[in-house]
Design a protein around this motif. Structure first.
Motif, mmCIF file in Angstrom:
data_model
loop_
_atom_site.group_PDB
_atom_site.id
_atom_site.type_symbol
_atom_site.label_atom_id
_atom_site.label_comp_id
_atom_site.label_asym_id
_atom_site.label_seq_id
_atom_site.Cartn_x
_atom_site.Cartn_y
_atom_site.Cartn_z
ATOM 1 N N VAL A 25 0.858 -1.189 0.000
ATOM 2 C CA VAL A 25 0.000 0.000 0.000
ATOM 3 C C VAL A 25 0.893 1.239 0.000
ATOM 4 C CG1 VAL A 25 -1.679 1.294 1.396
ATOM 5 C CG2 VAL A 25 -1.882 -1.202 1.186
ATOM 6 N N MET A 26 0.527 2.210 -0.813
ATOM 7 C CA MET A 26 1.228 3.505 -0.752
ATOM 8 C C MET A 26 0.587 4.317 0.374
ATOM 9 S SD MET A 26 1.768 6.341 -3.688
ATOM 10 C CE MET A 26 1.956 8.077 -3.282
ATOM 11 N N ALA A 27 1.379 4.617 1.401
ATOM 12 C CA ALA A 27 0.877 5.377 2.551
ATOM 13 C C ALA A 27 0.519 6.794 2.130
ATOM 14 C CB ALA A 27 1.943 5.419 3.649
ATOM 15 N N PRO A 28 -0.391 7.442 2.860
ATOM 16 C CA PRO A 28 -0.710 8.843 2.539
ATOM 17 C C PRO A 28 0.508 9.733 2.737
ATOM 18 C CG PRO A 28 -1.720 8.171 4.631
ATOM 19 C CD PRO A 28 -1.137 6.938 4.009
ATOM 20 N N LEU A 29 0.767 10.596 1.756
ATOM 21 C CA LEU A 29 1.969 11.442 1.784
ATOM 22 C C LEU A 29 1.628 12.839 1.270
ATOM 23 C CD1 LEU A 29 4.313 8.769 0.192
ATOM 24 C CD2 LEU A 29 4.573 9.673 2.526
ATOM 25 N N GLY A 30 1.535 13.805 2.160
ATOM 26 C CA GLY A 30 1.335 15.193 1.739
ATOM 27 C C GLY A 30 2.616 15.711 1.117
ATOM 28 N N ARG A 31 2.522 16.262 -0.107
ATOM 29 C CA ARG A 31 3.735 16.684 -0.808
ATOM 30 C C ARG A 31 3.693 18.160 -1.216
ATOM 31 N NH1 ARG A 31 6.846 13.105 -2.966
ATOM 32 N NH2 ARG A 31 8.269 14.821 -2.591
ATOM 33 N N ALA A 32 2.613 18.841 -0.833
ATOM 34 C CA ALA A 32 2.525 20.295 -1.033
ATOM 35 C C ALA A 32 2.757 20.719 -2.485
ATOM 36 C CB ALA A 32 3.498 21.016 -0.097
ATOM 37 N N ARG A 33 2.196 19.943 -3.426
ATOM 38 C CA ARG A 33 2.353 20.287 -4.855
ATOM 39 C C ARG A 33 1.061 20.810 -5.475
ATOM 40 N NH1 ARG A 33 7.241 18.241 -3.099
ATOM 41 N NH2 ARG A 33 8.773 18.259 -4.792
ATOM 42 N N ASN A 34 0.028 21.062 -4.672
ATOM 43 C CA ASN A 34 -1.221 21.589 -5.235
ATOM 44 C C ASN A 34 -1.087 23.080 -5.492
ATOM 45 O OD1 ASN A 34 -3.099 19.116 -4.886
ATOM 46 N ND2 ASN A 34 -2.018 19.295 -2.944
ATOM 47 N N ASP A 35 -2.046 23.612 -6.250
ATOM 48 C CA ASP A 35 -2.013 25.044 -6.539
ATOM 49 C C ASP A 35 -2.087 25.820 -5.214
ATOM 50 O OD1 ASP A 35 -2.690 27.145 -8.917
ATOM 51 O OD2 ASP A 35 -3.623 27.699 -7.004
ATOM 52 N N PRO A 36 -1.168 26.758 -4.984
ATOM 53 C CA PRO A 36 -1.138 27.436 -3.682
ATOM 54 C C PRO A 36 -2.394 28.261 -3.398
ATOM 55 C CG PRO A 36 0.588 28.283 -5.140
ATOM 56 C CD PRO A 36 -0.055 27.139 -5.845
ATOM 57 N N ASP A 37 -3.090 28.724 -4.426
ATOM 58 C CA ASP A 37 -4.290 29.541 -4.190
ATOM 59 C C ASP A 37 -5.554 28.689 -4.131
ATOM 60 O OD1 ASP A 37 -2.831 31.934 -4.177
ATOM 61 O OD2 ASP A 37 -2.734 31.873 -6.372
ATOM 62 N N THR A 38 -5.718 27.815 -5.129
ATOM 63 C CA THR A 38 -6.984 27.049 -5.208
ATOM 64 C C THR A 38 -6.908 25.718 -4.479
ATOM 65 O OG1 THR A 38 -6.270 25.953 -7.223
ATOM 66 C CG2 THR A 38 -7.440 28.044 -7.478
ATOM 67 N N ARG A 39 -5.703 25.270 -4.118
ATOM 68 C CA ARG A 39 -5.483 23.957 -3.476
ATOM 69 C C ARG A 39 -5.976 22.806 -4.344
ATOM 70 N NH1 ARG A 39 -3.302 24.662 1.586
ATOM 71 N NH2 ARG A 39 -3.492 26.788 2.355
ATOM 72 N N LYS A 40 -5.930 23.002 -5.684
ATOM 73 C CA LYS A 40 -6.298 21.937 -6.613
ATOM 74 C C LYS A 40 -5.042 21.195 -7.064
ATOM 75 C CE LYS A 40 -8.112 24.369 -9.908
ATOM 76 N NZ LYS A 40 -8.808 24.798 -11.130
ATOM 77 N N PRO A 41 -5.132 19.848 -7.201
ATOM 78 C CA PRO A 41 -3.995 19.151 -7.820
ATOM 79 C C PRO A 41 -3.942 19.485 -9.309
ATOM 80 C CG PRO A 41 -5.820 17.608 -7.428
ATOM 81 C CD PRO A 41 -6.238 18.937 -6.853
ATOM 82 N N GLY A 42 -2.748 19.590 -9.845
ATOM 83 C CA GLY A 42 -2.589 19.900 -11.270
ATOM 84 C C GLY A 42 -1.971 18.722 -12.016
ATOM 85 N N ALA A 43 -1.468 19.011 -13.230
ATOM 86 C CA ALA A 43 -0.953 17.949 -14.098
ATOM 87 C C ALA A 43 0.198 17.182 -13.435
ATOM 88 C CB ALA A 43 -0.487 18.563 -15.412
ATOM 89 N N LEU A 44 0.990 17.896 -12.638
ATOM 90 C CA LEU A 44 2.137 17.241 -11.990
ATOM 91 C C LEU A 44 1.655 16.158 -11.014
ATOM 92 C CD1 LEU A 44 5.098 17.849 -12.368
ATOM 93 C CD2 LEU A 44 4.991 19.414 -10.406
ATOM 94 N N SER A 45 0.600 16.463 -10.263
ATOM 95 C CA SER A 45 0.083 15.480 -9.300
ATOM 96 C C SER A 45 -0.567 14.309 -10.023
ATOM 97 C CB SER A 45 -0.929 16.133 -8.357
ATOM 98 O OG SER A 45 -0.291 17.159 -7.637
ATOM 99 N N VAL A 46 -1.227 14.599 -11.155
ATOM 100 C CA VAL A 46 -1.806 13.511 -11.951
ATOM 101 C C VAL A 46 -0.687 12.537 -12.328
ATOM 102 C CG1 VAL A 46 -2.925 12.949 -14.149
ATOM 103 C CG2 VAL A 46 -3.704 14.928 -12.819
ATOM 104 N N GLU A 47 0.432 13.108 -12.776
ATOM 105 C CA GLU A 47 1.559 12.275 -13.200
ATOM 106 C C GLU A 47 2.164 11.512 -12.002
ATOM 107 O OE1 GLU A 47 2.627 11.143 -15.753
ATOM 108 O OE2 GLU A 47 4.741 10.631 -15.499
ATOM 109 N N TYR A 48 2.300 12.188 -10.866
ATOM 110 C CA TYR A 48 2.881 11.571 -9.659
ATOM 111 C C TYR A 48 2.074 10.350 -9.232
ATOM 112 C CZ TYR A 48 3.621 11.347 -4.514
ATOM 113 O OH TYR A 48 3.855 10.946 -3.211
ATOM 114 N N TYR A 49 0.757 10.499 -9.158
ATOM 115 C CA TYR A 49 -0.065 9.367 -8.730
ATOM 116 C C TYR A 49 -0.094 8.275 -9.802
ATOM 117 C CZ TYR A 49 -1.649 11.701 -4.454
ATOM 118 O OH TYR A 49 -1.691 12.289 -3.205
ATOM 119 N N ARG A 50 -0.143 8.676 -11.073
ATOM 120 C CA ARG A 50 -0.148 7.677 -12.152
ATOM 121 C C ARG A 50 1.119 6.814 -12.101
ATOM 122 N NH1 ARG A 50 2.074 6.439 -16.338
ATOM 123 N NH2 ARG A 50 3.459 8.239 -16.319
ATOM 124 N N GLN A 51 2.245 7.481 -11.819
ATOM 125 C CA GLN A 51 3.511 6.742 -11.755
ATOM 126 C C GLN A 51 3.486 5.645 -10.680
ATOM 127 O OE1 GLN A 51 6.379 9.780 -10.780
ATOM 128 N NE2 GLN A 51 6.832 10.267 -12.918
#
Ligand SMILES: Cc1cc2nc3c(=O)[nH]c(=O)nc-3n(C[C@H](O)[C@H](O)[C@H](O)COP(=O)(O)O)c2cc1C
Length: 362
Positions: A19-45
């Motif tokens: 299991v991949m443990a929960p890991l906050g990595r602070a890569r969401n948009d700093p204003d909207t707190r939305k994950p972006g393309a980078l996070s999509v790629e991180y989780y896909r990997q």
């Protein structure tokens, strides 16, 4: 049972016990707190994990800390998380969302109106918050009025519906690591004298109400809970962990949730270890986390100390951890602590895969 044996967890069959443990990595948009393309790629990997548990995600705008942490209380955030779940599913993976509220650990300077954050009691966490001018002590929180607790439950309720709309396979309620739910559980942070404080049953009430709300949205098959009975960084911890945590495990077992996830590092002295009792009291799928290596995980599974093992730091640095663990002598990339929360692709999506490492070595 071994790491590569498929296992049933809720409505899912996981292809392995990793299991991949929960890991906050602070890569969401700093204003909207939305994950972006980078996070999509991180989780896909990382989709070859038996199960991914997402980073802790804020359930409301009243739960804010460092920039870049993720949230799921707006329609735009739901939309953005859907891209993450689609990518993981398209890559053959499964993903639960970890939901949390910071409670007394929220940063008052980032809260609307710069108010003290809400918590069970007016007791500050030990330690400091990161700030632009350097670390600052945790604030003395504002004790929640009874009606506010109901409002907080509604905030979790909305986040649960949002997590479902975003396509998550389930949710993990984050009742660990000193955040709001755990603040209710522990009597060093909860000194209430109403229905939410005092006895163990009263301190567990908030968590169990949230679990019941989650059951309504996801059914038992899509609900997990994370506990950290040994967490004492921000205060002395509960005075009665040996009674409190088995009670919670038993209550969760009666509700038949998909799994119980317990952090108990190997380094905890043996007389204080409690995971075996929690596994027994719960009686369902049990995830154990904390300082595991491939071999210590195999041993824990072989000895039936857990059904699944969660890995945190190894997954930060090794997107293909599952493939690496299949090697007779796994070679892992070391994790670079400087990039845990630094923002950007470096240290997030650019760790080499095993194949890349072998090409570079060859
Ligand atoms: C950078 C970082 C971020 C983390 N974020 C979370 C989180 O969002 N939620 C959570 O429950 N635990 C979080 N943790 C704890 C991990 O899930 C895990 O319990 C811990 O790293 C111990 O496991 P390990 O020894 O395999 O790394 C975090 C740990 C690290 C290193």
């Amino acid at each position: 049972m071994g790491l590569f044996e498929p296992g049933r967890l809720g409505h899912l069959t996981l292809p392995n016990r990793i299991v991949m443990a929960p890991l906050g990595r602070a890569r969401n948009d700093p204003d909207t707190r939305k994950p972006g393309a980078l996070s999509v790629e991180y989780y896909r990997q990382r989709a070859s994990a038996g199960l991914i548990i997402s980073e802790a995600t804020h359930v409301s705008a009243g739960s804010v800390s460092r920039p870049g942490t993720g949230a799921i209380h707006t329609a735009a955030q739901v939309e953005a998380w859907r891209r993450v779940t689609n990518a993981v599913h398209d890559a053959g993976g499964r993903i639960f969302q970890q939901l949390f509220h910071l409670g007394r650990k929220a940063d008052p300077d980032r809260l609307p109106g710069r108010q003290p954050p809400p918590a069970p009691s007016a007791i500050a966490a030990r330690g400091t918050l990161p700030g632009p001018q350097g670390p600052k002590p945790f604030p003395v929180p504002r004790p929640l009025r009874l009606g506010e607790i109901a409002a907080l439950r509604d905030e979790f309720g909305l986040a649960l519906v949002n997590a479902s709309s975003a396509g998550f396979d389930g949710v993990e309620l984050h009742a660990a690591n000193g955040f709001l739910i755990e603040q209710f559980l522990r009597d060093d942070s909860n000194q209430r004298v109403d229905a939410y404080g005092g006895s163990i049953a009263a301190r567990a009430r908030f968590l169990l109400q949230l679990v019941d709300a989650a059951l309504e949205v996801f059914g038992p098959e899509g609900v997990g809970v994370r506990l950290s009975p040994h967490f004492d960084i921000d205060g002395p911890g509960a005075s009665d962990p040996a009674l409190l945590y088995p009670y919670i495990a038993e209550q969760l077992g009666q509700r038949g949730i998909a799994y119980l996830h317990v952090i108990e590092p190997d380094s905890i002295p043996h007389p204080r270890k409690i995971a075996a009792r929690l596994k027994e009291a719960f009686g369902g799928p049990f995830i154990l986390a904390g300082e595991f290596t491939r071999d210590s995980a195999e041993a824990a599974l072989a000895q039936s100390r857990a059904d699944f093992i969660a890995f945190g730091r190894p997954f930060i640095a090794n997107p293909d951890l599952v493939a690496r663990f299949r090697q007779p002598e796994p070679v892992l990339n070391p994790t670079d602590e400087a990039t845990w929360y630094s923002g950007g692709a470096h240290g997030y999506t650019d760790y080499p895969t095993l194949a890349q490492t072998l090409v570079n070595a060859g």
